[in-house]
Scaffold this motif. Sequence first.
Motif, PDB file in Angstrom:
ATOM      1  N   CYS A 187      11.074 -28.653  11.015  1.00 42.72           N
ATOM      2  CA  CYS A 187      10.699 -27.268  11.386  1.00 42.72           C
ATOM      3  C   CYS A 187       9.329 -27.021  10.766  1.00 42.72           C
ATOM      4  O   CYS A 187       9.206 -26.324   9.768  1.00 42.72           O
ATOM      5  CB  CYS A 187      11.709 -26.271  10.826  1.00 42.72           C
ATOM      6  N   ALA A 188       8.290 -27.565  11.349  1.00 43.95           N
ATOM      7  CA  ALA A 188       7.056 -27.792  10.594  1.00 43.95           C
ATOM      8  C   ALA A 188       5.959 -26.746  10.739  1.00 43.95           C
ATOM      9  O   ALA A 188       5.092 -26.635   9.876  1.00 43.95           O
ATOM     10  CB  ALA A 188       6.487 -29.155  10.969  1.00 43.95           C
ATOM     11  N   ALA A 189       5.946 -25.999  11.833  1.00 42.71           N
ATOM     12  CA  ALA A 189       4.787 -25.114  12.082  1.00 42.71           C
ATOM     13  C   ALA A 189       4.750 -23.950  11.094  1.00 42.71           C
ATOM     14  O   ALA A 189       5.802 -23.417  10.742  1.00 42.71           O
ATOM     15  CB  ALA A 189       4.853 -24.578  13.508  1.00 42.71           C
ATOM     16  N   PRO A 190       3.571 -23.538  10.631  1.00 45.31           N
ATOM     17  CA  PRO A 190       2.222 -23.994  11.009  1.00 45.31           C
ATOM     18  C   PRO A 190       1.719 -25.220  10.248  1.00 45.31           C
ATOM     19  O   PRO A 190       0.544 -25.560  10.361  1.00 45.31           O
ATOM     20  CB  PRO A 190       1.357 -22.768  10.678  1.00 45.31           C
ATOM     21  N   GLY A 191       2.588 -25.869   9.487  1.00 50.00           N
ATOM     22  CA  GLY A 191       2.196 -27.146   8.899  1.00 50.00           C
ATOM     23  C   GLY A 191       1.871 -27.116   7.418  1.00 50.00           C
ATOM     24  O   GLY A 191       1.282 -28.059   6.891  1.00 50.00           O
ATOM     25  N   GLY A 192       2.257 -26.055   6.726  1.00 44.45           N
ATOM     26  CA  GLY A 192       1.978 -25.949   5.286  1.00 44.45           C
ATOM     27  C   GLY A 192       2.564 -27.128   4.522  1.00 44.45           C
ATOM     28  O   GLY A 192       1.872 -27.766   3.714  1.00 44.45           O
ATOM     29  N   LYS A 193       3.831 -27.418   4.778  1.00 40.35           N
ATOM     30  CA  LYS A 193       4.467 -28.502   4.013  1.00 40.35           C
ATOM     31  C   LYS A 193       4.063 -29.859   4.574  1.00 40.35           C
ATOM     32  O   LYS A 193       3.819 -30.801   3.820  1.00 40.35           O
ATOM     33  CB  LYS A 193       5.981 -28.316   4.006  1.00 40.35           C
ATOM     34  N   MET A 229       0.574 -38.057  -0.110  1.00 43.22           N
ATOM     35  CA  MET A 229       0.710 -39.481   0.255  1.00 43.22           C
ATOM     36  C   MET A 229      -0.661 -40.118   0.495  1.00 43.22           C
ATOM     37  O   MET A 229      -0.753 -41.268   0.910  1.00 43.22           O
ATOM     38  CB  MET A 229       1.597 -39.608   1.500  1.00 43.22           C
ATOM     39  N   LYS A 230      -1.719 -39.347   0.235  1.00 39.92           N
ATOM     40  CA  LYS A 230      -3.115 -39.829   0.276  1.00 39.92           C
ATOM     41  C   LYS A 230      -3.430 -40.584   1.567  1.00 39.92           C
ATOM     42  O   LYS A 230      -3.960 -41.703   1.544  1.00 39.92           O
ATOM     43  CB  LYS A 230      -3.407 -40.709  -0.938  1.00 39.92           C
ATOM     44  N   ASN A 231      -3.056 -39.965   2.683  1.00 36.31           N
ATOM     45  CA  ASN A 231      -3.367 -40.533   3.996  1.00 36.31           C
ATOM     46  C   ASN A 231      -2.696 -41.882   4.269  1.00 36.31           C
ATOM     47  O   ASN A 231      -3.171 -42.660   5.101  1.00 36.31           O
ATOM     48  CB  ASN A 231      -4.891 -40.643   4.192  1.00 36.31           C
ATOM     49  N   THR A 232      -1.595 -42.189   3.558  1.00 35.72           N
ATOM     50  CA  THR A 232      -0.822 -43.405   3.869  1.00 35.72           C
ATOM     51  C   THR A 232       0.492 -42.975   4.514  1.00 35.72           C
ATOM     52  O   THR A 232       0.818 -41.782   4.540  1.00 35.72           O
ATOM     53  CB  THR A 232      -0.488 -44.213   2.602  1.00 35.72           C
ATOM     54  N   GLY A 233       1.281 -43.953   4.998  1.00 36.48           N
ATOM     55  CA  GLY A 233       2.597 -43.643   5.566  1.00 36.48           C
ATOM     56  C   GLY A 233       2.475 -42.724   6.756  1.00 36.48           C
ATOM     57  O   GLY A 233       1.442 -42.702   7.449  1.00 36.48           O
ATOM     58  N   CYS A 234       3.528 -41.941   7.000  1.00 41.78           N
ATOM     59  CA  CYS A 234       3.495 -41.054   8.163  1.00 41.78           C
ATOM     60  C   CYS A 234       4.306 -39.788   7.909  1.00 41.78           C
ATOM     61  O   CYS A 234       5.428 -39.855   7.398  1.00 41.78           O
ATOM     62  CB  CYS A 234       4.071 -41.802   9.364  1.00 41.78           C
ATOM     63  N   VAL A 235       3.735 -38.659   8.262  1.00 39.19           N
ATOM     64  CA  VAL A 235       4.510 -37.420   8.308  1.00 39.19           C
ATOM     65  C   VAL A 235       4.730 -37.111   9.786  1.00 39.19           C
ATOM     66  O   VAL A 235       3.781 -36.851  10.527  1.00 39.19           O
ATOM     67  CB  VAL A 235       3.786 -36.243   7.616  1.00 39.19           C
ATOM     68  N   ASP A 236       5.998 -37.195  10.196  1.00 41.04           N
ATOM     69  CA  ASP A 236       6.380 -36.919  11.585  1.00 41.04           C
ATOM     70  C   ASP A 236       6.702 -35.422  11.634  1.00 41.04           C
ATOM     71  O   ASP A 236       7.732 -34.979  11.137  1.00 41.04           O
ATOM     72  CB  ASP A 236       7.594 -37.800  11.914  1.00 41.04           C
ATOM     73  N   SER A 237       5.790 -34.655  12.223  1.00 42.87           N
ATOM     74  CA  SER A 237       5.826 -33.202  12.090  1.00 42.87           C
ATOM     75  C   SER A 237       6.267 -32.575  13.412  1.00 42.87           C
ATOM     76  O   SER A 237       5.617 -32.748  14.444  1.00 42.87           O
ATOM     77  CB  SER A 237       4.405 -32.753  11.710  1.00 42.87           C
ATOM     78  N   ARG A 238       7.383 -31.819  13.361  1.00 40.83           N
ATOM     79  CA  ARG A 238       7.995 -31.346  14.611  1.00 40.83           C
ATOM     80  C   ARG A 238       8.235 -29.842  14.588  1.00 40.83           C
ATOM     81  O   ARG A 238       8.507 -29.264  13.538  1.00 40.83           O
ATOM     82  CB  ARG A 238       9.352 -32.041  14.806  1.00 40.83           C
ATOM     83  N   ASP A 239       8.209 -29.260  15.759  1.00 45.29           N
ATOM     84  CA  ASP A 239       8.609 -27.860  15.880  1.00 45.29           C
ATOM     85  C   ASP A 239       9.038 -27.638  17.330  1.00 45.29           C
ATOM     86  O   ASP A 239       8.631 -28.372  18.234  1.00 45.29           O
ATOM     87  CB  ASP A 239       7.459 -26.906  15.517  1.00 45.29           C
ATOM     88  N   ILE A 240       9.841 -26.598  17.520  1.00 46.10           N
ATOM     89  CA  ILE A 240      10.362 -26.365  18.867  1.00 46.10           C
ATOM     90  C   ILE A 240       9.348 -25.645  19.760  1.00 46.10           C
ATOM     91  O   ILE A 240       9.400 -25.763  20.985  1.00 46.10           O
ATOM     92  CB  ILE A 240      11.700 -25.581  18.793  1.00 46.10           C
ATOM     93  N   TYR A 241       8.397 -24.911  19.158  1.00 48.43           N
ATOM     94  CA  TYR A 241       7.498 -24.077  19.968  1.00 48.43           C
ATOM     95  C   TYR A 241       6.140 -24.743  20.165  1.00 48.43           C
ATOM     96  O   TYR A 241       5.378 -24.888  19.198  1.00 48.43           O
ATOM     97  CB  TYR A 241       7.304 -22.701  19.329  1.00 48.43           C
ATOM     98  N   PRO A 242       5.809 -25.133  21.413  1.00 48.18           N
ATOM     99  CA  PRO A 242       4.532 -25.813  21.668  1.00 48.18           C
ATOM    100  C   PRO A 242       3.343 -25.006  21.161  1.00 48.18           C
ATOM    101  O   PRO A 242       2.411 -25.573  20.597  1.00 48.18           O
ATOM    102  CB  PRO A 242       4.481 -25.917  23.206  1.00 48.18           C
ATOM    103  N   LYS A 243       3.396 -23.686  21.312  1.00 48.57           N
ATOM    104  CA  LYS A 243       2.265 -22.852  20.857  1.00 48.57           C
ATOM    105  C   LYS A 243       2.001 -23.056  19.373  1.00 48.57           C
ATOM    106  O   LYS A 243       0.865 -23.072  18.913  1.00 48.57           O
ATOM    107  CB  LYS A 243       2.622 -21.379  21.074  1.00 48.57           C
TER     108      LYS A 243
END
Length: 455
Positions: A270-276, A284-298
């Motif tokens: 539940c990622a938007a607007p992306g604070g966390k 993670m200093k630009n390594t690995g991956c944060v898969d960031s998801r939300d239900i609302y495209p806007k």
Amino acid sequence: MTKVNNTTNKINARNVSLNILTDIFNDKAYTNIAIDRCFSHNEMNKQDRAFITRIVEGTVEHVITIDYIINKFSKTKTRKMKKIILYILRLSVYQIKYMDKVPVSAVCNEAVKLTKKRKFNNLSGFVNGILRNISRNLNDIQYPNEIDEPVKYLSVVYSFPEYIIDLWLEYYDYDTVKEMCINSNKTVKTSIRCNLTKVSNTDLQNQLIDENVHVEEGKLLEYAMKIDNYNNIRSLQPFIEGKFSVQDESSMLVAHLAQPEGNSLVVDVCAAPGGKTTHFAELMKNTGCVDSRDIYPKKLHLIDENVKRLQLNNVTIREYNALETDKSLIEKADIVVADVPCSGLGIISKKPDIKYNIEKKDIEQLIEIQRNILKVVYKYVKIGGILMFSTCTVNPEENIQNVRWFIDNFPFELVDFNDILPDRIGSDTKGYIQLLPGQYDTDGFFIAKLRRIAK
Ligand SMILES: C[S@@+](CC[C@H](N)C(=O)[O-])C[C@H]1O[C@@H](n2cnc3c(N)ncnc32)[C@H](O)[C@@H]1O
């Protein structure tokens, strides 16, 4: 939408405020959105913007107190008044009671002009009479007695609906609830997080000071700061250059307490607007991956905007409903972040509308959604991996009671994080923490850290 008549360059700030308040009270528009919408469609100077913002936010924040005062002095009660007259009275009483520097005579004269402008000439005497009467007797108004009617007292004095006070009193003692009311009405400085992948704390601080921003150290984390004395945060050069994000320190604690390692897979459901999301990506200093998801495209655009501005290259953004299982993620994640939709009762100081708009039945629905999200997303956590559960509310039903239910039904245990909590926070709970509004100069916030112990 609020549109100012710009036939002359001079705007009437009280008239604009009245238009915005009409949008808010009639159409349940959110205060910050109604103000932003008005400002983006109308040119006005810094002073007018500040005055309008103060009147609109203040009137909304204190409306229960204000109506109580009006009802003490008017035979026609607020619920029977013509709406526009009520709104003129509300914004005027706000100025009389809460804005020392505005002369009462100016408030009354302007209210009379507004009443006539709205074609209620016959009511201008009524408006004038009530306002002058209130200003003369302001210090003698009898409020409900704190001992005899504690709920009514807190409701009227701090402008909270009684059912929120009742809800809090089920779980917290009277003094704590009173403190929560007081702190929820305070104006707070903007809390920011330094993007350590781009700049050091000291350099960011100096760059902000160069732009005349007033900067204080954060209260909990060394890469946090509190700022004020700026006009538009988005036009500050360090903001444009992605050197900081706006985020409350309570919310920063989620990634801080999760302690992500480099190269981890973090799924933020539940990622938007992306604070966390962006905080994890930075740690993670630009390594690995944060898969960031939300239900609302806007709202995904907001995450995208932030990721690009902060120049992070370890984030993927996806439209996804957290209530539906993504089979490709089963037992893949080192960390799942479930920062679920909630009643928001911890962030009333920033969004005062919340206290009037949330109802008991909404809270019941939210708890169901929160549990349904947990039922799905726990599957993404690998055995030994971490689930961070968080909300910006102080309602135990959405917080610790959800965690207890979760542990009883799924193979997870709480992970004690007291040794990595900031020094200022003394916690007697293990694996979860409830911050109350203002307790540590933060929002009210709840965080639990859970480890998956079996299939
Ligand atoms: C508390 S906010 C998240 C704040 C965000 N984690 C941050 O730190 O910036 C909750 C988010 O959940 C999203 N949401 C609500 N229902 C959802 C669902 N079924 N699936 C995915 N996201 C959902 C909302 O759009 C909202 O952006």
